[in-house]
Motif scaffolding. Structure first.
Motif, PDB file in Angstrom:
ATOM      1  N   ALA A 259       0.838  -1.197   0.000  1.00  0.00           N
ATOM      2  CA  ALA A 259       0.000   0.000   0.000  1.00  0.00           C
ATOM      3  C   ALA A 259       0.877   1.252   0.000  1.00  0.00           C
ATOM      4  CB  ALA A 259      -0.919  -0.001   1.213  1.00  0.00           C
ATOM      5  N   LYS A 260       0.392   2.290  -0.677  1.00  0.00           N
ATOM      6  CA  LYS A 260       1.139   3.538  -0.812  1.00  0.00           C
ATOM      7  C   LYS A 260       0.326   4.691  -0.227  1.00  0.00           C
ATOM      8  CE  LYS A 260       3.326   1.977  -5.102  1.00  0.00           C
ATOM      9  NZ  LYS A 260       3.518   2.258  -6.555  1.00  0.00           N
ATOM     10  N   LEU A 261       0.975   5.455   0.667  1.00  0.00           N
ATOM     11  CA  LEU A 261       0.349   6.628   1.272  1.00  0.00           C
ATOM     12  C   LEU A 261       0.813   7.879   0.543  1.00  0.00           C
ATOM     13  CD1 LEU A 261      -1.433   7.535   3.769  1.00  0.00           C
ATOM     14  CD2 LEU A 261       0.749   8.016   4.898  1.00  0.00           C
ATOM     15  N   ASN A 262      -0.138   8.727   0.158  1.00  0.00           N
ATOM     16  CA  ASN A 262       0.193   9.981  -0.505  1.00  0.00           C
ATOM     17  C   ASN A 262      -0.405  11.131   0.289  1.00  0.00           C
ATOM     18  OD1 ASN A 262       1.175  11.652  -2.769  1.00  0.00           O
ATOM     19  ND2 ASN A 262      -0.999  12.026  -3.127  1.00  0.00           N
ATOM     20  N   VAL A 263       0.392  12.193   0.480  1.00  0.00           N
ATOM     21  CA  VAL A 263      -0.060  13.385   1.208  1.00  0.00           C
ATOM     22  C   VAL A 263      -0.284  14.507   0.205  1.00  0.00           C
ATOM     23  CG1 VAL A 263       0.492  15.071   2.993  1.00  0.00           C
ATOM     24  CG2 VAL A 263       1.224  12.683   3.263  1.00  0.00           C
ATOM     25  N   TYR A 264      -1.475  15.070   0.179  1.00  0.00           N
ATOM     26  CA  TYR A 264      -1.768  16.143  -0.761  1.00  0.00           C
ATOM     27  C   TYR A 264      -2.263  17.416  -0.078  1.00  0.00           C
ATOM     28  CZ  TYR A 264      -6.652  14.661  -0.171  1.00  0.00           C
ATOM     29  OH  TYR A 264      -7.874  14.331   0.356  1.00  0.00           O
ATOM     30  N   SER A 265      -2.453  17.423   1.232  1.00  0.00           N
ATOM     31  CA  SER A 265      -2.936  18.587   1.958  1.00  0.00           C
ATOM     32  C   SER A 265      -1.758  19.530   2.242  1.00  0.00           C
ATOM     33  CB  SER A 265      -3.602  18.168   3.264  1.00  0.00           C
ATOM     34  OG  SER A 265      -2.648  17.674   4.157  1.00  0.00           O
ATOM     35  N   PRO A 266      -1.978  20.733   2.758  1.00  0.00           N
ATOM     36  CA  PRO A 266      -3.290  21.251   3.144  1.00  0.00           C
ATOM     37  C   PRO A 266      -4.046  21.832   1.961  1.00  0.00           C
ATOM     38  CG  PRO A 266      -1.617  22.854   3.711  1.00  0.00           C
ATOM     39  CD  PRO A 266      -0.898  21.660   3.145  1.00  0.00           C
ATOM     40  N   LEU A 267      -5.366  21.794   2.075  1.00  0.00           N
ATOM     41  CA  LEU A 267      -6.212  22.390   1.038  1.00  0.00           C
ATOM     42  C   LEU A 267      -6.347  23.893   1.307  1.00  0.00           C
ATOM     43  CD1 LEU A 267      -9.062  19.762   0.571  1.00  0.00           C
ATOM     44  CD2 LEU A 267      -7.483  20.558  -1.173  1.00  0.00           C
ATOM     45  N   ASP A 268      -5.244  24.600   1.186  1.00  0.00           N
ATOM     46  CA  ASP A 268      -5.265  26.043   1.426  1.00  0.00           C
ATOM     47  C   ASP A 268      -4.842  26.821   0.186  1.00  0.00           C
ATOM     48  OD1 ASP A 268      -2.617  25.406   1.351  1.00  0.00           O
ATOM     49  OD2 ASP A 268      -2.136  26.140   3.356  1.00  0.00           O
ATOM     50  N   ARG A 269      -4.757  26.146  -0.941  1.00  0.00           N
ATOM     51  CA  ARG A 269      -4.422  26.807  -2.202  1.00  0.00           C
ATOM     52  C   ARG A 269      -5.675  26.799  -3.076  1.00  0.00           C
ATOM     53  NH1 ARG A 269       0.795  23.441  -3.863  1.00  0.00           N
ATOM     54  NH2 ARG A 269      -0.319  21.844  -2.671  1.00  0.00           N
ATOM     55  N   TRP A 270      -6.300  27.938  -3.181  1.00  0.00           N
ATOM     56  CA  TRP A 270      -7.564  28.033  -3.876  1.00  0.00           C
ATOM     57  C   TRP A 270      -7.403  27.783  -5.372  1.00  0.00           C
ATOM     58  CZ3 TRP A 270     -11.956  28.438  -1.125  1.00  0.00           C
ATOM     59  CH2 TRP A 270     -11.870  28.891   0.196  1.00  0.00           C
TER      60      TRP A 270
ATOM     61  N   LEU B 229      -6.067  11.044 -10.037  1.00  0.00           N
ATOM     62  CA  LEU B 229      -7.135  11.603  -9.217  1.00  0.00           C
ATOM     63  C   LEU B 229      -6.629  12.885  -8.571  1.00  0.00           C
ATOM     64  CD1 LEU B 229      -9.989  11.298  -7.929  1.00  0.00           C
ATOM     65  CD2 LEU B 229      -8.880  10.071  -6.052  1.00  0.00           C
ATOM     66  N   GLU B 230      -7.403  13.964  -8.728  1.00  0.00           N
ATOM     67  CA  GLU B 230      -7.020  15.261  -8.174  1.00  0.00           C
ATOM     68  C   GLU B 230      -8.206  15.873  -7.443  1.00  0.00           C
ATOM     69  OE1 GLU B 230      -3.823  17.100 -11.225  1.00  0.00           O
ATOM     70  OE2 GLU B 230      -5.803  16.757 -12.102  1.00  0.00           O
ATOM     71  N   VAL B 231      -7.912  16.894  -6.629  1.00  0.00           N
ATOM     72  CA  VAL B 231      -8.962  17.605  -5.910  1.00  0.00           C
ATOM     73  C   VAL B 231      -8.632  19.088  -5.921  1.00  0.00           C
ATOM     74  CG1 VAL B 231      -7.851  17.397  -3.634  1.00  0.00           C
ATOM     75  CG2 VAL B 231     -10.341  17.644  -3.778  1.00  0.00           C
ATOM     76  N   SER B 232      -9.682  19.903  -5.905  1.00  0.00           N
ATOM     77  CA  SER B 232      -9.467  21.346  -5.867  1.00  0.00           C
ATOM     78  C   SER B 232     -10.519  22.002  -4.985  1.00  0.00           C
ATOM     79  CB  SER B 232      -9.526  21.945  -7.277  1.00  0.00           C
ATOM     80  OG  SER B 232      -9.238  23.340  -7.241  1.00  0.00           O
ATOM     81  N   LEU B 233     -10.088  23.012  -4.231  1.00  0.00           N
ATOM     82  CA  LEU B 233     -10.972  23.825  -3.404  1.00  0.00           C
ATOM     83  C   LEU B 233     -11.211  25.140  -4.134  1.00  0.00           C
ATOM     84  CD1 LEU B 233     -12.420  24.216  -0.639  1.00  0.00           C
ATOM     85  CD2 LEU B 233     -10.284  25.211   0.199  1.00  0.00           C
ATOM     86  N   PHE B 234     -12.468  25.407  -4.479  1.00  0.00           N
ATOM     87  CA  PHE B 234     -12.813  26.558  -5.297  1.00  0.00           C
ATOM     88  C   PHE B 234     -13.400  27.688  -4.457  1.00  0.00           C
ATOM     89  CE2 PHE B 234     -12.654  23.172  -8.315  1.00  0.00           C
ATOM     90  CZ  PHE B 234     -12.481  23.727  -9.580  1.00  0.00           C
TER      91      PHE B 234
END
Length: 231
Positions: free
Chosen positions: A134-145, A160-165
């Motif tokens: 298993a592979k752990l990936n860190v993508y936080s913090p979600l503080d970049r709009w 797979l990506e995520v964005s805070l709008f």
């Protein structure tokens, strides 16, 4: 404005929800319930679940097809036990990927004292993938709009990506004509390629090289998945 690409909206009202005193599982792809028509998997994307687990509780998920199993907590620390007996801990801002996940029962435990844990459970079926740790990936913090953050990726298979709008902000994705595109509104409302999405809605598009996205509310959170037929 470009013409809308062919696609399909997965409205939250037509998801299948299973609930007990300590657990809730909402499935986008399912075999149908009373009053809710069945939904077939989207090519390799066979599972996209939004789940909640009460404090001091556990749940199990039976993986039936070999491929990639992804766990993405939204709140709280989640313990994940694989069929081989390996335990990993994953929390918000992280993803846990089981490459070539072995079919069998995966157990998820919430050790929090008084907090529900919400997490996404995603499965992409690729029978030819060899099993690896298993592979752990860190993508936080979600503080970049309005910026896409990499949640998990396997070359030539998926991204797979995520964005805070922020409210009324715009962004785009460029999946390419050979890729399947799927997005999921975790919170907030969006207009994606001319389609309106509310929280819990999903959208699949194909045969497109650009997807235009506009957030219709502030602090709106969108997951974006691109994947291919084979690797």
């Amino acid at each position: 404005m470009k013409n809308a690409a062919p696609g399909k909206i997965y409205l939250a009202d037509h998801h299948a929800t299973f609930q007990s005193s300590h657990f809730q599982r909402t499935e986008i792809f399912h075999g149908g319930l009373r009053g809710v028509p069945a939904r077939e998997p989207l090519a390799q994307l066979i599972v996209w679940n939004d789940e909640q687990l009460a404090a001091q509780s556990f749940s199990t998920f039976e993986l039936k097809e070999k491929g990639y199993l992804l766990i993405i907590p939204v709140t709280g620390l989640l313990s994940c036990l694989s069929p081989e007996g390996t335990t990993r801990i994953v929390g918000p801002g992280e993803s846990l990927l089981f490459p070539g996940g072995a079919p069998g029962a995966y157990t998820f435990t919430n050790f929090e004292e008084n907090q529900y844990i919400r997490y996404l459970l995603i499965v992409l079926a690729y029978p030819e993938v060899n099993s690896s740790p298993a592979k752990l990936n860190v993508y936080s913090p979600l503080d970049r709009w309005n910026e896409w953050l990499p949640v998990a990726q396997v070359k030539d298979a998926f991204r797979l990506e995520v964005s805070l709008f922020s409210g009324r902000s715009e962004n785009f994705q460029e999946p390419g004509p050979q890729a399947h595109f799927f997005c999921y509104a975790l919170s907030g409302a969006f207009e994606v390629d001319g389609r309106l999405l509310h929280p819990g809605d999903g959208l699949a598009l194909w045969h497109t090289d650009r997807v235009e996205i506009e957030a219709l509310s502030h602090q709106a959170l969108l997951f974006s998945l691109q994947f291919y037929k084979s690797i």
